[in-house]
Design a protein around this motif. Structure first.
Motif, short mmCIF file in Angstrom:
data_model
loop_
_atom_site.label_atom_id
_atom_site.label_comp_id
_atom_site.label_asym_id
_atom_site.label_seq_id
_atom_site.Cartn_x
_atom_site.Cartn_y
_atom_site.Cartn_z
N ASP A 1 -7.15 -7.05 18.00
CA ASP A 1 -6.23 -6.51 18.16
C ASP A 1 -6.88 -5.54 19.22
O ASP A 1 -5.55 -5.45 19.84
CB ASP A 1 -5.77 -5.06 16.79
CG ASP A 1 -5.25 -6.42 15.46
OD1 ASP A 1 -4.51 -7.04 15.36
OD2 ASP A 1 -6.65 -6.24 15.11
N LEU B 1 1.45 -7.52 13.29
CA LEU B 1 0.20 -8.18 13.40
C LEU B 1 -0.71 -7.80 12.56
O LEU B 1 -1.24 -6.44 12.30
CB LEU B 1 -0.48 -7.26 15.29
CG LEU B 1 -0.39 -7.96 16.03
CD1 LEU B 1 1.22 -7.51 16.27
CD2 LEU B 1 -0.79 -7.46 17.42
N ASP B 2 -1.19 -8.84 12.03
CA ASP B 2 -1.71 -9.60 10.83
C ASP B 2 -2.59 -10.75 10.57
O ASP B 2 -1.47 -12.33 11.06
CB ASP B 2 -0.85 -9.08 9.66
CG ASP B 2 -1.65 -8.73 8.20
OD1 ASP B 2 -2.73 -9.76 8.02
OD2 ASP B 2 -1.33 -7.18 7.80
N GLN C 1 -3.75 -4.72 -3.31
CA GLN C 1 -2.91 -5.25 -4.87
C GLN C 1 -1.79 -4.07 -4.88
O GLN C 1 -1.98 -3.41 -5.03
CB GLN C 1 -3.49 -6.17 -5.30
CG GLN C 1 -4.62 -7.19 -4.41
CD GLN C 1 -5.57 -7.64 -4.75
OE1 GLN C 1 -6.19 -7.17 -6.31
NE2 GLN C 1 -5.54 -9.24 -6.00
N HIS D 1 -3.27 -2.18 -8.20
CA HIS D 1 -4.48 -0.93 -9.28
C HIS D 1 -4.85 0.01 -7.57
O HIS D 1 -3.95 -0.90 -6.17
CB HIS D 1 -5.82 -1.71 -9.14
CG HIS D 1 -6.12 -2.64 -8.15
ND1 HIS D 1 -8.12 -3.12 -7.87
CD2 HIS D 1 -5.99 -3.87 -7.47
CE1 HIS D 1 -8.10 -3.34 -6.61
NE2 HIS D 1 -6.84 -4.61 -6.45
N ASN E 1 -7.57 1.23 -5.54
CA ASN E 1 -8.82 0.58 -5.11
C ASN E 1 -9.38 0.49 -6.68
O ASN E 1 -9.34 -0.45 -7.37
CB ASN E 1 -9.82 2.12 -4.67
CG ASN E 1 -9.09 2.79 -3.23
OD1 ASN E 1 -8.12 2.33 -2.59
ND2 ASN E 1 -8.76 4.03 -3.45
N SER F 1 0.56 -1.21 -0.38
CA SER F 1 -0.33 0.11 -0.26
C SER F 1 0.48 1.17 -0.41
O SER F 1 0.57 2.38 -0.18
CB SER F 1 -1.23 0.38 0.60
OG SER F 1 -0.41 0.45 2.08
N THR G 1 -5.64 0.00 7.77
CA THR G 1 -7.07 -0.03 7.92
C THR G 1 -7.44 -1.98 7.63
O THR G 1 -8.15 -1.54 8.05
CB THR G 1 -7.42 -0.37 6.05
OG1 THR G 1 -6.59 -1.45 4.96
CG2 THR G 1 -7.74 0.80 5.52
N GLY H 1 -9.67 -8.94 13.68
CA GLY H 1 -10.99 -7.82 14.99
C GLY H 1 -10.71 -8.56 16.45
O GLY H 1 -11.58 -7.51 17.48
N ARG I 1 -2.93 -12.40 7.97
CA ARG I 1 -2.58 -12.63 6.87
C ARG I 1 -0.41 -12.82 6.65
O ARG I 1 -0.27 -11.93 7.42
CB ARG I 1 -2.73 -11.56 6.26
CG ARG I 1 -3.59 -12.36 4.05
CD ARG I 1 -4.10 -10.91 3.74
NE ARG I 1 -2.77 -10.04 3.65
CZ ARG I 1 -2.74 -9.77 2.31
NH1 ARG I 1 -2.40 -10.47 1.96
NH2 ARG I 1 -2.35 -7.88 2.45
N1 LIG Z 1 -1.45 -0.67 -4.16
C1 LIG Z 1 -2.17 -0.25 -3.86
N2 LIG Z 1 -1.96 1.05 -3.30
C2 LIG Z 1 -3.01 1.57 -2.26
C3 LIG Z 1 -4.48 1.82 -2.32
C4 LIG Z 1 -4.15 0.07 -3.35
O1 LIG Z 1 -5.20 0.28 -3.64
N3 LIG Z 1 -3.32 -0.78 -4.06
N4 LIG Z 1 -4.68 1.29 -2.00
C5 LIG Z 1 -4.56 2.91 -0.94
C6 LIG Z 1 -5.59 3.55 -0.26
S1 LIG Z 1 -7.00 4.40 -0.12
C7 LIG Z 1 -5.45 3.35 1.59
S2 LIG Z 1 -6.83 4.07 2.59
C8 LIG Z 1 -4.30 2.43 1.92
C9 LIG Z 1 -4.62 1.93 2.73
O2 LIG Z 1 -3.31 0.70 3.66
P1 LIG Z 1 -3.16 -0.59 4.37
O3 LIG Z 1 -3.90 0.50 5.75
O4 LIG Z 1 -2.25 -0.43 4.73
O5 LIG Z 1 -4.22 -1.52 3.19
P2 LIG Z 1 -3.59 -2.98 3.38
O6 LIG Z 1 -2.33 -3.00 2.17
O7 LIG Z 1 -4.94 -3.73 2.63
O8 LIG Z 1 -2.81 -3.73 4.75
C10 LIG Z 1 -3.81 -3.39 5.46
C11 LIG Z 1 -3.33 -5.24 6.11
O9 LIG Z 1 -4.61 -5.48 7.48
C12 LIG Z 1 -4.24 -7.22 7.37
N5 LIG Z 1 -6.21 -7.23 7.95
C13 LIG Z 1 -7.00 -7.29 8.12
N6 LIG Z 1 -7.89 -7.45 8.69
C14 LIG Z 1 -7.31 -7.11 10.23
C15 LIG Z 1 -7.48 -6.97 11.42
O10 LIG Z 1 -8.08 -7.54 11.81
N7 LIG Z 1 -6.44 -6.72 12.27
C16 LIG Z 1 -5.18 -7.16 11.29
N8 LIG Z 1 -3.76 -6.08 12.38
N9 LIG Z 1 -5.26 -6.92 10.62
C17 LIG Z 1 -5.67 -7.06 9.70
C18 LIG Z 1 -4.79 -7.43 6.23
O11 LIG Z 1 -4.48 -8.48 6.21
C19 LIG Z 1 -3.54 -6.58 5.08
O12 LIG Z 1 -2.66 -6.48 5.49
O13 LIG Z 1 -3.61 2.13 0.49
C20 LIG Z 1 -3.48 2.89 -0.49
N10 LIG Z 1 -2.61 2.38 -1.38
#
Ligand SMILES: Nc1nc2c(c(=O)[nH]1)N[C@H]1C(S)=C(S)[C@@H](COP(=O)(O)OP(=O)(O)OC[C@H]3O[C@@H](n4cnc5c(=O)[nH]c(N)nc54)[C@H](O)[C@@H]3O)O[C@H]1N2
Ligand SMILES: Nc1nc2c(c(=O)[nH]1)N[C@H]1C(S)=C(S)[C@@H](COP(=O)(O)OP(=O)(O)OC[C@H]3O[C@@H](n4cnc5c(=O)[nH]c(N)nc54)[C@H](O)[C@@H]3O)O[C@H]1N2
Ligand code: SF4
Ligand SMILES: [Mo]
Length: 695
Positions: A244, A222-223, A589, A592, A594, A196, A317, A242, A225
């Motif tokens: 944490d 902490l994840d 991923q 892409h 969003n 991300s 997120t 959910g 995944r």
């Molecule tokens: N390549 C790429 N980059 C992006 C985006 C995209 O779509 N693609 N979107 C952008 C946007 S709008 C945003 S908001 C940011 C988001 O940025 P991040 O918040 O870093 O989003 P993710 O990469 O989805 O990482 C969230 C992680 O939380 C984990 N997770 C899910 N549920 C839980 C849980 O209950 N507890 C814990 N501890 N972990 C959990 C997931 O497995 C995942 O690895 O990224 C931005 N950057």
């Protein structure tokens, strides 16, 4: 304390040839995500030939991802909007900008005359955040017409962060950032920066950044995944999705007994005994069982915090979209406060901003309160001048919202209840889509603003540079002239305003005389520097005299954290530690962002990640068509069986129109009472195999 970064004093960064035009190569930065990577764009006349990383960038250091390198293809893609479009007899037809504005003017006047200005809403979304002039003009126009119907994608991304910050410090914009110069223990919770590039805090060049942190200190992830970031971490713990909040309640409980900095707390925290009472039930056995983590792992984490003394936590997120978002966020802050880790070296600093110099402001502390929601959903909170997105569909269906401007966003893939969202978009009298690319929204638009893309406009990272890892700003200049009849997003708002006698651009600037530069000057001249300097230097780094300590001195009410805000203590008291069944979690991923289509060549697919154990319980094999159901809807997709996700959770990325995860989420079930946030992580679901014929 000065803040000199390892490579920020690289000679030449500030003295380099300002625009660095080498033949037909222009140095600028990518604005797809917050990493703002430095890029070199090669052009041949009007053609963008190649985009590559700029090795001289002080933070991205030559790194780019496939999305950034595809900006040229995006610029030339035939599915781009080239001219403004107006719906006439069911078809969207290219028209002149004058004709479009003329039609919109009449339609909006009729709506405002009959229903008042609140019937005109704006939804300011992801891409608008990277268009400083466009966003500012749109929001100013909306304020000047006197409408309260403002929404943004922030309310389906991370409303807990500003709320908790305001409750605990008085200022919603307090954002802690890891001390990357001198890191100790870093906890990454529900954030995957390797893909991300960060959540609020940007992680340009993320693999190098995480490696640096693990070499200089330790990174624990902490994840649920084994994310790409977890693979690089010192240690990975995979709690049940959910849970944490309970892990952090346990850590705070134990540290208050041993390891907290009590002399510091006596002077700098209000509400300590309330916090201690609130976390008292969360002992090792209770939390280990609930989070399904071996007690030894939790003890190791606790010991690591005691060993380092300080800890820096970053959430993403996975946390902010969960039912306990507010609680996890609060308890991670509480952990950092009890260990005296905030605003000090070895812990976290608070970014003072460049374009907005926060440390030079006077603050009047807020308490994190909210106003009532709109008429159809008064129980939802209005915060920071915005209604939450979870209210918007009811507002449209009840006839309160008649016109909507979608600025760089895509409600059909971003909002809950995808089918209901489509119908609501259809029901609007006016739907203005300000975008660059045809997508799911196109068929519902009544008016399309064909906007300039990031290579066609100049920009400053207003409200974004404060998330960069150092105190700096960057100027981006237009690399190529706007193609066809594309115009900057600020233009139609200025033109509409002029028809109504509203001065949208300020001073004596008019739609037809103003340039991107004229508008950016207003932002740059109010910053730590001035516009001409920023434009000429392109990258300006600020070395503040004091990077640590300003939050204590200038923001915290009487120098004290409010460590146990009552609304959060009350929410914690309502939590249950009964294990949940199967839940859905989000993940992102690389190829892409969003729903944004970026022609990276290879595309990511919307596979549903499922652990072999859960798959075999449901008789599902890799590649099977499956149906995922929630209390609100169902969606079909393909199973992707993988050990990388723990049992009990399945994961589906958002942003796809076919396998649209929005079919599972809801504007009512699981919506958070304090923020109005939609439950998007930890959503109870079931999964079943579909027959070979799809039934
Ligand atoms: N390549 C790429 N980059 C992006 C985006 C995209 O779509 N693609 N979107 C952008 C946007 S709008 C945003 S908001 C940011 C988001 O940025 P991040 O918040 O870093 O989003 P993710 O990469 O989805 O990482 C969230 C992680 O939380 C984990 N997770 C899910 N549920 C839980 C849980 O209950 N507890 C814990 N501890 N972990 C959990 C997931 O497995 C995942 O690895 O990224 C931005 N950057
Ligand atoms: N279930 C579920 N739902 C989610 C999420 C989730 O993880 N799970 N994530 C949530 C999050 S974090 C977010 S931020 C939202 C995203 O919600 P949105 O911001 O509404 O959606 P995006 O898909 O980012 O839409 C970006 C749009 O901007 C356009 N665009 C690209 N460049 C430009 C430009 O230069 N100018 C203009 N004007 N437009 C441009 C793109 O073509 C695209 O249509 O979705 C949220 N919804
Ligand atoms: S990480 Fe990729 S999308 Fe984000 S700014 Fe860098 S090149 Fe652009
Ligand atoms: Mo987001």
């Amino acid at each position: 304390m000065t803040f000199a970064r390892r490579n920020s004093d690289d000679p030449g960064i500030e003295e380099q040839d300002p625009l660095r035009v080498v033949g037909d190569t222009v140095a600028t930065h990518c604005r797809i995500c917050e990493a703002l990577c430095g890029i070199l764009v090669e052009t041949d006349g009007d053609q963008v030939v190649a985009v590559r990383g700029d090795p001289s960038d002080p933070v991205s250091a030559g790194y780019t991802c496939p999305k950034g390198r595809s900006l040229g293809l995006l610029h030339h893609d035939p599915r781009r909007y080239d001219a403004p479009l107006l719906r006439r007899n069911d078809d969207l037809t290219p028209v002149s900008w004058e004709a479009l504005i003329g039609d919109l003017d009449g339609a909006l006047r009729a709506i405002i005359d009959d229903h008042g200005p609140d019937a005109v809403g704006i939804y300011s979304a992801t891409a608008a955040a990277f268009d400083a002039n466009g966003k500012r003009a749109a929001e100013r126009w909306h304020r000047l017409i006197g409408s309260k119907s403002k929404y943004s994608s922030g309310s389906i991304d991370t409303p807990c962060k500003p709320m908790v910050a305001e409750m605990m410090t008085g200022f919603a914009g307090s954002v802690p950032a890891i001390d990357r110069e001198n890191p100790g223990l870093v906890l990454l919770v529900g954030i995957n920066p390797v893909v991300s590039h960060g959540h609020l805090n940007a992680f340009p060049n993320p693999v190098v950044a995480i490696r640096d942190l693990t070499e200089l200190g330790e990174v624990w992830v902490l994840d649920p995944r084994t994310s790409e970031t977890a693979q690089l971490a010192t240690r990975h713990i995979a709690p049940r999705a959910g849970t944490d909040w309970a892990v952090f309640a346990y850590l705070v409980r134990e540290l208050l007994i041993e390891g907290a900095d009590h002399p510091y707390l006596a002077e700098h925290a209000d509400g300590l005994s309330r916090l201690a009472e609130a976390v008292a039930p969360y002992d090792l056995t209770t939390v280990g069982t609930f989070a399904d983590v071996a007690p030894a792992d939790l003890v190791d984490l606790l010991e690591a915090i005691r060993r380092h003394g300080r800890v820096a936590v970053q959430t993403g997120t996975g946390v902010t979209m969960s039912a306990a978002a507010n609680l996890t966020e609060w308890l991670t802050w509480a952990l950092q406060i009890v260990t005296h880790s905030f605003d000090v070296p070895g812990g976290s600093w608070f970014h003072p901003g460049f374009l907005r110099s926060l440390d030079e402001r006077r603050f009047s502390p807020g308490v994190g309160g909210a106003e009532p929601g709109p008429d159809s959903r008064p129980e939802l909170p209005r915060r920071l001048g915005e209604y939450p997105v979870s209210a918007m569909l009811d507002e449209i269906e009840s006839g309160n919202l008649k016109a909507l401007f979608v600025l760089g966003g895509n409600p059909i893939t971003a909002f809950p209840e995808a089918d209901r969202t489509r119908k609501a978009m259809e029901q609007l009298d006016v739907l203005v889509v300000a975008d660059i690319f045809t997508n799911q929204m196109t068929r519902y638009a009544s008016h399309v603003f064909a906007c300039t893309d990031q290579l066609e406009r100049s920009d400053l990272p207003h409200f974004i540079d404060q998330f960069l890892p150092i105190v700096m700003t960057k100027h981006a200049r237009a690399v190529v002239a706007p193609k066809a009849d594309r115009k900057p997003m600020w233009w139609p708002f200025a033109a509409l305003g002029e028809r109504w006698g509203l001065n949208v651009l300020g001073d004596d600037l008019t739609a037809d005389s103003a340039t991107d530069d004229d508008l950016l000057r207003k932002i740059g001249d109010r910053s730590r520097s001035d516009y001409e300097t920023i434009k000429n230097q392109r990258v300006v780094i600020h070395t503040p005299s004091q990077i640590f300590g300003w939050l204590h001195a200038q923001v915290l009410p009487e120098g004290k954290w409010r460590i146990a805000p009552e609304p959060l203590v009350e929410q914690l008291a309502e939590m249950s530690t009964d294990p949940t069944g199967l839940v859905l979690i989000p993940h992102r991923q690389m190829r892409h962002l969003n729903s944004v289509f970026i022609p990276t060549g290879r595309t990511d697919s919307a596979g549903i990640l499922i652990h072999p154990q859960d798959a075999s319980t449901s008789g599902i094999e890799h590649g099977d068509a499956v149906l995922v159901r929630s209390a609100s809807g169902a969606v079909e997709g393909r199973a992707s069986i993988t050990e990388s996700i723990r049992p009990g959770a399945i994961s589906l990325p958002h942003g796809f129109s076919e396998t649209n995860v929005g079919a599972l989420t809801s504007t009512t079930v699981g919506v958070d009472a304090l923020t109005g946030m939609v439950l998007q992580s930890g959503l109870p679901v079931s999964v079943e195999r579909l027959g070979d014929d799809g039934d």
